[in-house]
Design a protein around this motif. Sequence first.
Motif, mmCIF file in Angstrom:
data_model
loop_
_atom_site.group_PDB
_atom_site.id
_atom_site.type_symbol
_atom_site.label_atom_id
_atom_site.label_comp_id
_atom_site.label_asym_id
_atom_site.label_seq_id
_atom_site.Cartn_x
_atom_site.Cartn_y
_atom_site.Cartn_z
ATOM 1 N N THR A 96 67.871 17.463 1.065
ATOM 2 C CA THR A 96 66.205 17.007 1.928
ATOM 3 C C THR A 96 65.263 17.450 1.655
ATOM 4 O O THR A 96 65.280 19.141 1.195
ATOM 5 N N GLU A 119 70.920 14.752 7.706
ATOM 6 C CA GLU A 119 71.559 14.469 5.942
ATOM 7 C C GLU A 119 71.024 13.461 5.740
ATOM 8 O O GLU A 119 71.162 12.966 4.392
ATOM 9 N N ASP A 165 65.574 11.792 4.070
ATOM 10 C CA ASP A 165 65.215 12.475 2.443
ATOM 11 C C ASP A 165 64.121 12.787 2.365
ATOM 12 O O ASP A 165 63.948 14.546 1.459
ATOM 13 N N TYR A 190 69.901 21.913 5.141
ATOM 14 C CA TYR A 190 69.795 20.664 4.542
ATOM 15 C C TYR A 190 68.973 20.317 2.967
ATOM 16 O O TYR A 190 68.242 20.106 2.582
#
Length: 292
Positions: free
Chosen positions: A208, A171, A174, A205
């Motif tokens: 992301t 998490e 990026d 995610y």
Amino acid sequence: MKILSFGSLNYDYTYEVEHFLAPKETLAAKSMQRGFGGKGANQSIAFARAGLSVYHAGRVGADGQPFVDYLKQNGIHTDYLIKDDAAATGHAIIEVCRGENCILIYGGANQEITTEQIDHTLKAFSPGDWLVLQNEISNLPYLMQAAQKKGISIFFNAAPYDVGILTYPMELVDVLCVNEVEACALAGTETFEADAVLTLLHEKYPQTRLLLTAGSAGSYYLDAERRLFVPCEKVRAVDTTAAGDTYSGYFLAGLCSGSSVEDAMRLATKAAGIAVQRKGAAASIPEIKELK
């Protein structure tokens, strides 16, 4: 903005073979090359050849001075690269057959990254900088958490895949870059279908940005706002070693230079298309002028 590539450095021993080895088989290689590689080093080389200033942090062994010299020759800052006289530099045994490869890695000094080295290195970086990672060094969860506390953006190439990745604080990442195998493993599915796998990863995610490289099937991108696809370059592949690292390096280089995501994908695709037409790992990565 600074780019810190904290990653592996491997001496690559590449053997061209008629077919990949089977258990109990002995096979004479057609040729052998020794070169510089490791996913971390390859990505650093890609950044540098794309025209960016990059710092490489990591560890080489007592035999690692030629590697340090090679990085410097390519314009890479080695201020945070440690020479560990108690270890051996990582190395890889690579079989290449008709453009495809299989790779055996010995981590060596890459697996001796300490929390003290991480803390010392990150003191020189700040919010707005990028940390580029792959899965060939030790203490990655600690490194991700330490970078996130300093507000440093994280680009993680989840290769090579092992089950330990499932325990990482994903998490905090990026941009997550995966190939077909890594995407399926992280998504928890055995069936690869790009859009479906990306959707599963996005559900897992949601914060992301996802980048999927699928070789000759092209590359895909997904975030909360858009889904993109860029086809591959139609070329004759000689050696696919470092193709994914070339793509990762040029993609992030494009973003850091102000390009749109789609333009960064196209730039990375062209760079990888050149790399696969050449033998070797770092040696195959093109200069930015070749793409023009």
